[in-house]
Scaffold this motif. Structure first.
Motif, PDB file in Angstrom:
ATOM      1  N   ASN A   1       0.589  -1.046  -0.106  1.00  0.00           N
ATOM      2  CA  ASN A   1       0.370   0.221  -0.020  1.00  0.00           C
ATOM      3  C   ASN A   1       1.207   1.321   0.421  1.00  0.00           C
ATOM      4  N   HIS A   2       0.513   2.032  -0.424  1.00  0.00           N
ATOM      5  CA  HIS A   2       0.609   3.244  -0.163  1.00  0.00           C
ATOM      6  C   HIS A   2       0.375   4.491   0.396  1.00  0.00           C
ATOM      7  N   THR A   3       0.755   5.551   0.887  1.00  0.00           N
ATOM      8  CA  THR A   3       0.550   6.751   1.405  1.00  0.00           C
ATOM      9  C   THR A   3       1.222   8.025   1.227  1.00  0.00           C
ATOM     10  N   PRO A   4       0.604   9.087   0.700  1.00  0.00           N
ATOM     11  CA  PRO A   4       0.902   9.536  -0.009  1.00  0.00           C
ATOM     12  C   PRO A   4       1.152  10.583   0.733  1.00  0.00           C
ATOM     13  N   ALA A   5       0.458  11.006   1.738  1.00  0.00           N
ATOM     14  CA  ALA A   5       0.914  11.629   3.132  1.00  0.00           C
ATOM     15  C   ALA A   5       0.944  11.707   4.509  1.00  0.00           C
ATOM     16  N   ALA A   6       1.193  12.125   4.700  1.00  0.00           N
ATOM     17  CA  ALA A   6       0.469  11.883   6.246  1.00  0.00           C
ATOM     18  C   ALA A   6      -1.162  12.705   6.731  1.00  0.00           C
ATOM     19  N   GLY A   7      -1.509  10.903   6.909  1.00  0.00           N
ATOM     20  CA  GLY A   7      -3.223  11.700   6.338  1.00  0.00           C
ATOM     21  C   GLY A   7      -3.976  11.608   5.761  1.00  0.00           C
ATOM     22  N   ALA A   8      -2.792  11.482   4.650  1.00  0.00           N
ATOM     23  CA  ALA A   8      -3.820  11.989   3.491  1.00  0.00           C
ATOM     24  C   ALA A   8      -4.036   9.679   3.311  1.00  0.00           C
ATOM     25  N   PRO A   9      -5.586   9.684   2.655  1.00  0.00           N
ATOM     26  CA  PRO A   9      -6.428   8.378   2.534  1.00  0.00           C
ATOM     27  C   PRO A   9      -4.770   7.392   1.891  1.00  0.00           C
ATOM     28  N   VAL A  10      -4.617   5.929   2.486  1.00  0.00           N
ATOM     29  CA  VAL A  10      -4.208   4.744   2.368  1.00  0.00           C
ATOM     30  C   VAL A  10      -4.538   4.472   0.708  1.00  0.00           C
ATOM     31  N   VAL A  11      -3.306   4.574   0.615  1.00  0.00           N
ATOM     32  CA  VAL A  11      -4.009   3.672  -1.345  1.00  0.00           C
ATOM     33  C   VAL A  11      -3.731   1.805  -0.705  1.00  0.00           C
ATOM     34  N   THR A  12      -4.612   1.647  -1.320  1.00  0.00           N
ATOM     35  CA  THR A  12      -4.758   0.146  -1.371  1.00  0.00           C
ATOM     36  C   THR A  12      -3.940  -0.881  -2.192  1.00  0.00           C
ATOM     37  N   GLY A  13      -2.927  -1.333  -2.470  1.00  0.00           N
ATOM     38  CA  GLY A  13      -2.171  -2.207  -3.643  1.00  0.00           C
ATOM     39  C   GLY A  13      -2.175  -2.961  -3.966  1.00  0.00           C
ATOM     40  N   PRO A  14      -1.925  -3.749  -4.758  1.00  0.00           N
ATOM     41  CA  PRO A  14      -2.078  -4.637  -4.941  1.00  0.00           C
ATOM     42  C   PRO A  14      -1.156  -6.116  -4.114  1.00  0.00           C
ATOM     43  N   VAL A  15      -1.586  -7.069  -4.277  1.00  0.00           N
ATOM     44  CA  VAL A  15      -1.807  -8.482  -3.225  1.00  0.00           C
ATOM     45  C   VAL A  15      -0.347  -9.258  -4.582  1.00  0.00           C
ATOM     46  N   ILE A  16       0.394  -9.447  -3.932  1.00  0.00           N
ATOM     47  CA  ILE A  16       1.577  -9.905  -4.779  1.00  0.00           C
ATOM     48  C   ILE A  16       1.695 -11.222  -4.202  1.00  0.00           C
ATOM     49  N   LYS A  17       0.853 -12.482  -4.936  1.00  0.00           N
ATOM     50  CA  LYS A  17       0.803 -14.136  -4.453  1.00  0.00           C
ATOM     51  C   LYS A  17       2.538 -14.979  -4.782  1.00  0.00           C
ATOM     52  N   ASP A  18       1.778 -15.795  -3.238  1.00  0.00           N
ATOM     53  CA  ASP A  18       3.310 -16.850  -3.573  1.00  0.00           C
ATOM     54  C   ASP A  18       3.641 -16.339  -3.198  1.00  0.00           C
ATOM     55  N   ALA A  19       4.044 -15.158  -2.511  1.00  0.00           N
ATOM     56  CA  ALA A  19       5.585 -14.203  -2.402  1.00  0.00           C
ATOM     57  C   ALA A  19       6.123 -14.734  -0.651  1.00  0.00           C
ATOM     58  N   CYS A  20       7.286 -14.045  -0.163  1.00  0.00           N
ATOM     59  CA  CYS A  20       7.384 -14.913   1.139  1.00  0.00           C
ATOM     60  C   CYS A  20       8.176 -13.933   1.372  1.00  0.00           C
ATOM     61  N   ALA A  21       9.879 -13.116   0.542  1.00  0.00           N
ATOM     62  CA  ALA A  21      10.843 -13.112   0.705  1.00  0.00           C
ATOM     63  C   ALA A  21      11.501 -12.986  -0.484  1.00  0.00           C
ATOM     64  N   GLY A  22      11.527 -10.875  -0.047  1.00  0.00           N
ATOM     65  CA  GLY A  22      12.358 -10.446  -1.226  1.00  0.00           C
ATOM     66  C   GLY A  22      12.188  -9.021  -0.617  1.00  0.00           C
ATOM     67  N   THR A  23      12.476  -8.393  -1.751  1.00  0.00           N
ATOM     68  CA  THR A  23      12.421  -6.850  -2.064  1.00  0.00           C
ATOM     69  C   THR A  23      11.511  -5.929  -2.809  1.00  0.00           C
ATOM     70  N   VAL A  24      10.988  -4.869  -2.394  1.00  0.00           N
ATOM     71  CA  VAL A  24      10.141  -3.961  -3.068  1.00  0.00           C
ATOM     72  C   VAL A  24      10.987  -2.972  -3.605  1.00  0.00           C
ATOM     73  N   TYR A  25      11.248  -2.722  -4.474  1.00  0.00           N
ATOM     74  CA  TYR A  25      11.982  -1.397  -5.091  1.00  0.00           C
ATOM     75  C   TYR A  25      10.997  -0.210  -5.512  1.00  0.00           C
ATOM     76  N   THR A  26      10.877   0.703  -5.504  1.00  0.00           N
ATOM     77  CA  THR A  26       9.800   2.191  -5.938  1.00  0.00           C
ATOM     78  C   THR A  26      10.811   3.000  -5.997  1.00  0.00           C
ATOM     79  N   THR A  27      10.133   3.542  -6.795  1.00  0.00           N
ATOM     80  CA  THR A  27      10.801   5.084  -7.643  1.00  0.00           C
ATOM     81  C   THR A  27      10.018   6.021  -7.124  1.00  0.00           C
ATOM     82  N   ALA A  28      10.147   6.943  -6.801  1.00  0.00           N
ATOM     83  CA  ALA A  28      10.297   8.448  -6.524  1.00  0.00           C
ATOM     84  C   ALA A  28       9.108   9.087  -7.596  1.00  0.00           C
ATOM     85  N   PRO A  29       8.591  10.062  -6.510  1.00  0.00           N
ATOM     86  CA  PRO A  29       6.764   9.731  -7.616  1.00  0.00           C
ATOM     87  C   PRO A  29       6.971  10.479  -9.186  1.00  0.00           C
TER      88      PRO A  29
END
Lengths: 370, 192
Positions: free
Chosen positions: A332-360
Motif C-alpha cells: 500500500n502507499h501513503t502519499p502524505a501523513a493523513g492522506a487516504p492510504v492507497v491499497t495496492g496489489p497483493v503479490i501471491k506466492d511471495a515470502c521474501a524479497g525486495t520491493v523497489y520503488t521509484t520517486a513520484p
C-alpha cells in the motif's frame, strides 16, 4: 617510485640474509636502498590477497542500503527543522494576538516542537564517519514519516502568505483518487506495478517527499525478509524507469503522479519461499498477517475479492482467501501523513524479497500498465 | 519495511552523470554504480593490502575494506570527484584499522547481512601473510610508525600526503618514518 618485483618470490629473498640490513650500509641519498627494499617486501607480503568473489556484489547491495539510512537520518533532521520553523512563528503569533486564548495555543504549538526535536537528536549517532564527516545513522523508519508531518503545517502559511513563492507541498486533503495496478509475474517471479494518486484540489501543489510504500507480509511470508528500498539504477528491478534527477514534481489540479514499484523475490525459491512449504508463520507475524488468517477461517464470508476485513489492520490490503500455507505480500502507499492510504496489489506466492520503488513520476497517460 | 522514496537533491547526481553520459546512456543515471565497479577493480586489492599491513588481525581486513567502500560510496559528496575517491578510501581504511573503530564495525556487521564466506575464501593467502617475516616485524612497531611506513612505502604516498591523511605534521611524518625504519630494521634482524 614503483618497484617492480621480479619472478623471484619473497622466500628466496628472505633466505639471503635480511634485505633491510644487507642494504643499509649504502648511503642515504634521496631514497635509500633500504626504503626500496621495504617497498618490495610490503608488496610481496600482501601479494596473495584477493577480494572474495562476492565482494563486489556485496558492495552493490550494501551501498544503497547505507545511503538510504543516511538519507533517512537527514530527512528526520530536516523535518525537525521544518517543524520548528513552522511552530515557532505560530507560537509567537498565538502568544501575541489574543490574550485570552494565548496560553492554550502557545502550549499546543510548544508540544508540537517537542517530539521531532527528540527525534532529530536520536537519529544520528550510529554509523558515523571516522574522518569527521557529517554523522549518518540508522534513522529508523519512524523518521521517514516525519517530513509530511513537517510539510503540511508549512504549506499553510505559504499559501496564505504569498502567491509568487514556490508551490507548497500537497497537503493530505489535496491528494486522493488513489489507484494501483500490477502486471503478471515475469519469468523470474518479478512483479511490476504502480500506484497513482491525483491532486483532487483546485490549486497546484508539489508532491511531498515523505510518501511511503509499505509491504505487509501475509500468511507464511516472512516480514523480516521483506524490505522496501528506493530504486537505483543497476539494481535488480531493471524494468523500472531510471531514477531521474528532476526537481520535485508539480501537480496541477486534476493531475496524477505515479509511484512505480517492482517486487523482486529472493533467490531461495519461487517467490522467495522456502522450497518445502512447511514453515509455520513466524510468531512475530504482524497484526495484519494474523488478521488475514482470521478472515480466512471465517468460512462464512466467501467474497471473491478485496472485501474490507473489518477485523484486520486498518491498512490491510485486499484479502487473500487462499490457503493460509502460502505466503503473500500486500502493498500500500501513503502519499502524505493523513492522506487516504492507497491499497495496492497483493503479490501471491511471495515470502521474501525486495520491493523497489521509484520517486513520484508524472503520470504519462491515463492508462499505464495494466 | 517502510521506505520513503528518494529525496531529490537537485544538481547533485546530475553533476556526476554528466561526465560519462556519452559512454553509455543506459547506465548514465547510475554512474555512481559504474564508479563503484571502476574503483573496485582499480583499488580493492591494494586497499586489502593496506589494511592487511596495518591490521594485527588480518582476518578482518576485508571487513575493513568493505566498510570503507560502503562509507565512501554512500556519501555522494565523496564520489563526486573521482580523483579524490582513492584518498578518501585510504583515509577511511587507516581510520577503520584502529582497533577502537574496528570493534564498531563488528557491531554493525552483526546488524546487517553478513558477507557470505568472506574469511574462508582467502584463508590460504591470509595464513601465508601471518607467517610473513615483515608482517611479524611490523607488529612490533608503534601504530603511528606503522601507519607512516605503510602509507609511505606501500601506498606510495609522498610525505606531505601521509601527513595529510594521518592529520599530523610533516615533521612528525619524517620522525615517525625514520624511527619506524630503524625499529623495523632491528625487528627484522631479530627474526632473521
Amino acid at each position: 617510485m614503483t618497484t617492480p618485483h621480479g619472478p623471484d618470490d619473497p622466500h628466496t629473498m628472505d633466505q639471503q640474509n635480511n634485505p633491510l640490513s644487507s642494504h643499509s650500509e649504502e648511503p642515504l641519498g634521496g631514497e635509500s636502498a633500504e626504503e626500496a627494499a621495504l617497498r618490495v617486501l610490503m608488496r610481496d607480503a600482501v601479494q596473495g590477497l584477493h577480494g572474495s568473489p562476492a565482494a563486489l556484489d556485496h558492495l552493490r547491495q550494501a551501498i544503497p542500503v547505507r545511503r538510504q539510512r543516511r538519507r533517512q537520518a537527514l530527512v528526520g533532521a530536516a523535518a525537525a527543522l521544518l517543524l520548528m520553523g513552522a511552530a515557532v512563528p505560530a507560537l509567537i503569533r498565538a502568544a501575541g494576538t489574543t490574550n485570552g486564548s494565548s496560553t492554550t495555543a502557545a502550549s499546543v504549538s510548544a508540544s508540537h516542537t517537542g517530539s521531532p526535536e527528540t527525534d532529530g537528536h536520536t537519529s544520528p549517532g550510529g554509523a558515523d564517519d571516522p574522518s569527521g564527516h557529517a554523522p549518518p545513522g540508522p534513522g529508523g523508519d519512524p523518521s521517514a514519516q516525519h517530513p509530511t508531518a513537517g510539510g503540511t503545517p508549512t504549506a499553510e502559511p505559504t499559501t496564505a502568505g504569498g502567491t509568487g513563492g514556490p508551490v507548497p507541498d500537497c497537503s493530505s486533503a489535496q491528494l486522493g483518487q488513489g489507484a494501483s495496478g500490477a502486471d503478471a509475474p515475469d519469468a523470474g517471479g518479478r512483479v511490476y506495478g504502480w500506484f497513482r494518486v491525483a491532486n483532487v484540489s483546485d490549486t497546484a501543489c508539489t508532491v511531498p517527499s515523505g510518501g511511503v510504500v509499505q509491504a505487509l507480509a501475509q500468511g507464511s511470508a516472512d516480514p523480516s525478509r521483506i524490505q522496501v528500498v528506493s530504486h537505483t539504477a543497476g539494481d535488480a528491478a531493471s524494468g523500472l524507469p531510471a531514477p531521474d534527477t528532476a526537481g520535485p514534481l508539480l501537480l496541477k489540479p486534476g493531475e496524477d503522479y505515479e509511484v512505480a514499484f517492482a517486487w523482486v523475490p529472493d533467490g531461495s525459491g519461487p517467490g522467495g519461499c522456502p522450497v518445502p512449504s512447511t514453515p509455520p508463520p513466524s510468531p512475530t507475524a504482524t497484526p495484519t498477517a494474523t488478521g488475514t488468517a482470521g478472515s480466512g477461517t471465517d468460512a462464512g464470508s466467501t467474497d471473491a475479492n478485496g472485501a474490507p476485513a473489518g477485523t484486520g489492520g486498518s491498512s490491510a490490503a485486499g484479502d487473500t482467501p487462499a490457503a493460509p500455507a502460502s505466503g503473500s505480500v500486500s502493498l500500500n502507499h501513503t502519499p502524505a501523513a493523513g492522506a487516504p492510504v492507497v491499497t495496492g496489489p497483493v503479490i501471491k506466492d511471495a515470502c521474501a524479497g525486495t520491493v523497489y520503488t521509484t520517486a513520484p513520476l508524472p503520470a504519462t497517460n491515463g492508462t499505464p500498465a495494466s | 519495511m517502510i521506505a520513503p522514496w528518494p529525496v531529490r537533491v537537485t544538481g547533485d547526481s546530475s553533476s556526476t552523470t554528466s561526465d560519462s553520459r556519452d559512454t553509455d546512456t543506459a547506465m548514465a543515471v547510475g554512474t555512481t554504480v559504474d564508479h563503484l565497479t571502476e574503483t573496485y577493480r582499480a583499488h580493492y586489492r591494494s586497499l586489502l593490502g593496506l589494511a592487511a599491513l596495518l591490521l594485527d588481525d588480518t582476518a578482518s581486513c576485508e571487513d575493513v575494506v568493505q566498510e570503507a567502500f560502503i562509507r565512501v560510496h554512500s556519501a555522494r559528496s565523496r564520489v563526486r570527484d573521482p580523483e579524490k575517491t582513492l584518498a578518501y578510501l585510504r583515509q577511511t581504511v587507516v581510520n577503520l584499522s584502529r582497533s577502537a573503530l574496528r570493534r564498531r564495525i563488528l557491531g554493525l556487521k552483526l546488524l546487517s547481512k553478513p558477507m557470505p564466506d568472506m574469511a574462508s575464501a582467502e584463508e590460504g593467502a591470509y595464513e601465508l601473510l601471518e607467517r610473513d617475516q615483515l608482517k611479524a616485524a611490523m607488529r612490533t612497531l608503534q601504530r603511528r610508525q606503522r601507519e607512516v611506513l605503510v602509507l609511505r612505502y606501500f601506498a606510495d604516498m609522498t610525505e606531505a600526503q601521509v601527513a595529510d591523511t594521518l592529520g599530523i605534521s610533516l615533521g612528525s611524518v619524517k620522525a615517525y618514518g625514520s624511527r619506524g625504519l630503524a625499529a623495523l630494521r632491528v625487528a627484522m634482524e631479530a627474526t632473521a
